[in-house]
Design a protein around this motif. Structure first.
Motif, mmCIF file in Angstrom:
data_model
loop_
_atom_site.group_PDB
_atom_site.id
_atom_site.type_symbol
_atom_site.label_atom_id
_atom_site.label_comp_id
_atom_site.label_asym_id
_atom_site.label_seq_id
_atom_site.Cartn_x
_atom_site.Cartn_y
_atom_site.Cartn_z
ATOM 1 N N LYS A 65 0.832 -0.921 0.340
ATOM 2 C CA LYS A 65 -0.120 -0.425 -0.440
ATOM 3 C C LYS A 65 0.772 1.157 0.118
ATOM 4 O O LYS A 65 0.355 2.176 -0.637
ATOM 5 C CB LYS A 65 -0.713 0.103 1.028
ATOM 6 C CG LYS A 65 -1.990 -1.016 1.136
ATOM 7 C CD LYS A 65 -3.040 -1.114 2.096
ATOM 8 C CE LYS A 65 -4.163 -2.081 2.261
ATOM 9 N NZ LYS A 65 -4.775 -2.382 0.608
ATOM 10 N N LYS A 114 -3.003 1.351 7.864
ATOM 11 C CA LYS A 114 -3.369 0.893 7.138
ATOM 12 C C LYS A 114 -1.667 -0.050 7.026
ATOM 13 O O LYS A 114 -0.468 0.288 6.867
ATOM 14 C CB LYS A 114 -3.529 1.181 4.997
ATOM 15 C CG LYS A 114 -4.395 2.079 5.367
ATOM 16 C CD LYS A 114 -4.468 1.821 3.954
ATOM 17 C CE LYS A 114 -6.398 2.334 3.526
ATOM 18 N NZ LYS A 114 -6.419 2.615 1.881
ATOM 19 N N GLU A 157 -3.913 7.246 6.765
ATOM 20 C CA GLU A 157 -4.035 8.260 5.595
ATOM 21 C C GLU A 157 -5.829 8.981 6.431
ATOM 22 O O GLU A 157 -6.117 8.659 7.469
ATOM 23 C CB GLU A 157 -5.555 7.057 4.837
ATOM 24 C CG GLU A 157 -4.745 6.899 3.520
ATOM 25 C CD GLU A 157 -5.528 5.832 2.672
ATOM 26 O OE1 GLU A 157 -4.522 5.121 2.588
ATOM 27 O OE2 GLU A 157 -6.558 5.723 2.751
ATOM 28 N N GLU A 158 -5.608 10.126 5.701
ATOM 29 C CA GLU A 158 -6.908 11.107 5.873
ATOM 30 C C GLU A 158 -7.944 10.689 5.337
ATOM 31 O O GLU A 158 -8.228 9.425 4.632
ATOM 32 C CB GLU A 158 -6.706 12.146 5.234
ATOM 33 C CG GLU A 158 -8.350 12.681 4.250
ATOM 34 C CD GLU A 158 -8.346 13.742 3.139
ATOM 35 O OE1 GLU A 158 -8.987 14.675 3.064
ATOM 36 O OE2 GLU A 158 -7.646 13.513 2.513
ATOM 37 N N LEU A 195 -11.749 9.503 4.226
ATOM 38 C CA LEU A 195 -12.541 10.267 2.725
ATOM 39 C C LEU A 195 -14.144 9.682 3.563
ATOM 40 O O LEU A 195 -14.246 8.851 3.473
ATOM 41 C CB LEU A 195 -12.195 9.676 1.608
ATOM 42 C CG LEU A 195 -10.580 9.608 1.391
ATOM 43 C CD1 LEU A 195 -10.772 8.765 0.167
ATOM 44 C CD2 LEU A 195 -10.468 11.367 1.106
ATOM 45 N N GLU A 228 -18.886 4.420 -1.873
ATOM 46 C CA GLU A 228 -17.202 3.424 -2.625
ATOM 47 C C GLU A 228 -18.242 2.890 -4.058
ATOM 48 O O GLU A 228 -19.222 2.709 -4.161
ATOM 49 C CB GLU A 228 -16.955 1.882 -1.982
ATOM 50 C CG GLU A 228 -15.770 3.087 -0.498
ATOM 51 C CD GLU A 228 -15.713 2.106 0.296
ATOM 52 O OE1 GLU A 228 -15.259 1.869 1.298
ATOM 53 O OE2 GLU A 228 -14.908 0.664 -0.326
ATOM 54 N N GLU A 264 -7.548 2.285 -3.132
ATOM 55 C CA GLU A 264 -6.652 1.552 -3.032
ATOM 56 C C GLU A 264 -6.510 0.744 -4.627
ATOM 57 O O GLU A 264 -7.768 0.370 -6.017
ATOM 58 C CB GLU A 264 -6.821 0.224 -2.590
ATOM 59 C CG GLU A 264 -7.783 -0.775 -2.926
ATOM 60 C CD GLU A 264 -7.540 -2.062 -2.395
ATOM 61 O OE1 GLU A 264 -6.086 -2.328 -2.043
ATOM 62 O OE2 GLU A 264 -9.543 -3.077 -2.216
HETATM 63 N N1 LIG Z 1 -9.045 6.821 3.430
HETATM 64 C C1 LIG Z 1 -10.277 6.028 3.835
HETATM 65 N N2 LIG Z 1 -10.748 6.400 4.145
HETATM 66 C C2 LIG Z 1 -12.039 6.519 4.372
HETATM 67 N N3 LIG Z 1 -12.311 4.466 3.825
HETATM 68 C C3 LIG Z 1 -11.060 4.305 3.612
HETATM 69 C C4 LIG Z 1 -9.971 4.625 3.442
HETATM 70 N N4 LIG Z 1 -8.798 3.234 3.166
HETATM 71 C C5 LIG Z 1 -9.695 2.317 3.334
HETATM 72 N N5 LIG Z 1 -11.088 2.644 3.648
HETATM 73 C C6 LIG Z 1 -12.192 1.714 4.277
HETATM 74 O O1 LIG Z 1 -11.198 0.507 4.570
HETATM 75 C C7 LIG Z 1 -11.643 -0.533 3.185
HETATM 76 C C8 LIG Z 1 -10.497 -1.490 3.481
HETATM 77 O O2 LIG Z 1 -9.865 -0.418 2.888
HETATM 78 P P1 LIG Z 1 -8.473 -0.888 1.287
HETATM 79 O O3 LIG Z 1 -7.853 0.133 1.277
HETATM 80 O O4 LIG Z 1 -9.247 -0.966 -0.170
HETATM 81 O O5 LIG Z 1 -7.824 -2.433 1.782
HETATM 82 P P2 LIG Z 1 -8.385 -3.981 1.901
HETATM 83 O O6 LIG Z 1 -9.095 -4.249 0.571
HETATM 84 O O7 LIG Z 1 -7.339 -4.545 1.449
HETATM 85 O O8 LIG Z 1 -8.722 -4.077 3.116
HETATM 86 C C9 LIG Z 1 -12.379 0.170 2.132
HETATM 87 O O9 LIG Z 1 -13.164 -0.533 1.333
HETATM 88 C C10 LIG Z 1 -13.240 1.320 2.528
HETATM 89 O O10 LIG Z 1 -14.162 1.031 3.254
#
Ligand SMILES: Nc1ncnc2c1ncn2[C@@H]1O[C@H](COP(=O)(O)OP(=O)(O)O)[C@@H](O)[C@H]1O
Ligand SMILES: [Mg+2]
Length: 433
Positions: free
Chosen positions: A103, A148, A190-191, A193, A197, A288
């Motif tokens: 990541k 993360k 991360e910030e 958001l 989705e 991602e």
């Molecule tokens: N910056 C963010 N702001 C808000 N929600 C987030 C953010 N990053 C991840 N998420 C939430 O976490 C979930 C998983 O994160 P993701 O980066 O897709 O990693 P993984 O699928 O590998 O677990 C996302 O589908 C989302 O719902």
């Protein structure tokens, strides 16, 4: 033509099913497959991450095309190794699979190529990360922030932290207690958001790129998006929240800048590019990238696709994506995952599954059952449960509402001990109607 599919989930069963529709009538192999795939393909007793064994098998059987389901073999360099032996395989090389496998790397690529995503910092020591959480202002706002784990953590490495305490706990879990092993040696903070989705899957040959139908998955275990995160409890396609305008923006601001930016660096991204997007007030931002078909999004998308999957894979491999014009059924689809009781926590396996034929009969046309954690019984034909996510039931309809009515009618006929599933798949799409 011989096609080898690698993996054992619902995604791979959907891929195998789609290959069976091909006018090229391929002989289909799947390693290691599952109880449902065993009826539709020849099972190969090799694990998905046994790259050496898979290559030896593909060479010996003279496989014409290999399609990789899960991320681990891609991150392990299966594409590089097959290509070196002149074998056709659909997917990105190891260096580019890093877009998913790290990541931190992915965020650096996005920053370099000006692709919109959450503000972030990368840390490789817990002290600096903890220091950061003590600042009065982290990003645009104070909290929540998202912590993360850098590496592959089977969808469990992301924690949304409401306050400093939770953030520090997440950092210590990952970096000190190492609950995700080496995946937590580095972390990204991360910030957070805000928005809805959506997933966009695209297919690239390294230069040109073409989008598949949009979709949305349901990560949480229980209705109303409550409970722990899972591998995915359902999905639907297309996602009404991805309007034509939004779709164009995602292609112009995310997908093409990534493919073109990498190509300028002489990195040619081939295969499926999956962008997890947050549709924020300021526009689409990337959560991602994944480097393979989504699970369960694929189970919802492939039944809508009319175009031959083998054509699409070879167009990617042979740099001809610009020649492809995808054709779609004018329908919507809903996929519901039937899981073992207790999933994503502890659960028991080995329970007999009944009602699969009744379910298809009850729902009528355009309903599919894709197996995930199932095993064929030795003696006589039936399947038993063999994992957390057991079955995917997918129905097509004229709209999401009709598809959803159909899929739940089918599910009513299916039984196994402890069966658990969400009754509200598609709820966000219905809100848009
Ligand atoms: N910056 C963010 N702001 C808000 N929600 C987030 C953010 N990053 C991840 N998420 C939430 O976490 C979930 C998983 O994160 P993701 O980066 O897709 O990693 P993984 O699928 O590998 O677990 C996302 O589908 C989302 O719902
Ligand atoms: Mg994700």
């Amino acid at each position: 033509m011989k096609v080898l599919v690698i993996g054992s989930g619902g995604r791979e069963h959907a891929i195998v099913w789609k290959l069976k529709q091909s006018p090229r009538f391929p002989k289909i192999y799947c390693a290691p497959g599952n109880g449902g795939i065993a009826r539709d393909a020849q099972i190969v007793n090799l694990e998905a991450d046994d790259i050496k064994g898979l290559l030896a098998f593909a060479l010996q059987e003279k496989i014409d095309l290999t399609i990789v389901g899960p991320e681990a073999p891609l991150a392990g360099g299966i594409v590089d190794k097959f290509m070196r032996k002149g074998m056709d395989i659909f997917g990105p090389v190891k260096e580019l699979a890093n877009l998913e496998a790290s990541k931190a790397h992915s965020k650096e690529v996005m920053r370099r190529l000006n692709i919109p995503s959450a503000a972030f910092e990368i840390f490789d020591s817990p002290d600096k990360a903890i220091d950061f959480t003590n600042r009065s202002r982290l990003f645009a706002a104070h909290y929540p922030v998202v912590v993360k784990a850098d590496g592959l953590a089977a969808g469990k490495g992301v924690v949304i932290c409401k306050n400093r305490n939770e953030a520090q706990l997440a950092i210590e879990d990952m970096m000190v207690r190492k609950v995700f092993g080496r995946a937590g040696e580095k972390i990204v903070i991360e910030e957070h958001l805000e928005g809805e989705e959506a997933s966009i899957l695209a297919v690239s040959d390294g230069i040109n790129v073409i989008a598949l139908a949009s979709s949305q998955d349901h990560k949480r275990a229980f209705d109303g998006d409550k409970g722990p995160n899972t591998g995915g409890m359902g999905a639907y396609s297309p996602a009404p929240v991805v309007t034509e305008v939004m779709h164009t923006r995602i292609m112009d601001e995310v997908i093409r800048p990534l493919i073109n930016g990498l190509a300028k660096e002489n990195k040619f991204y081939k295969g499926i590019l999956y962008a997890g997007i947050m549709l924020t007030k300021e526009g689409p931002k990337v959560l991602e990238f994944n480097v393979r078909f989504g699970d369960p999004e694929t189970q919802a998308i492939l039944p809508l696709l009319k175009t031959d999957l083998i054509d699409l894979c070879f167009a990617s491999i042979e740099d001809r994506i610009d020649e492809i014009k995808l054709e779609w059924k004018d329908k919507a689809s809903v996929c519901v995952v039937l899981a073992s009781g207790g999933y994503p926590g502890e659960y028991k396996m080995g329970f007999e599954i009944s009602g699969l034929e009744d379910a298809l009969w009850e729902a009528g046309s355009d309903t599919h059952i894709f197996h995930a954690g199932t095993k064929l019984q030795e003696a006589g034909g039936g399947c038993v449960t063999d994992g957390g996510r057991v079955l995917n039931v997918v129905s097509l309809g004229d709209d999401i509402r009709q598809a959803r009515d159909k899929v739940y009618k089918a599910i009513n006929k299916i039984k196994f001990e402890g069966m658990q599933y969400r009754k509200d798949i598609g709820h966000r799409a219905l809100k848009h109607h």
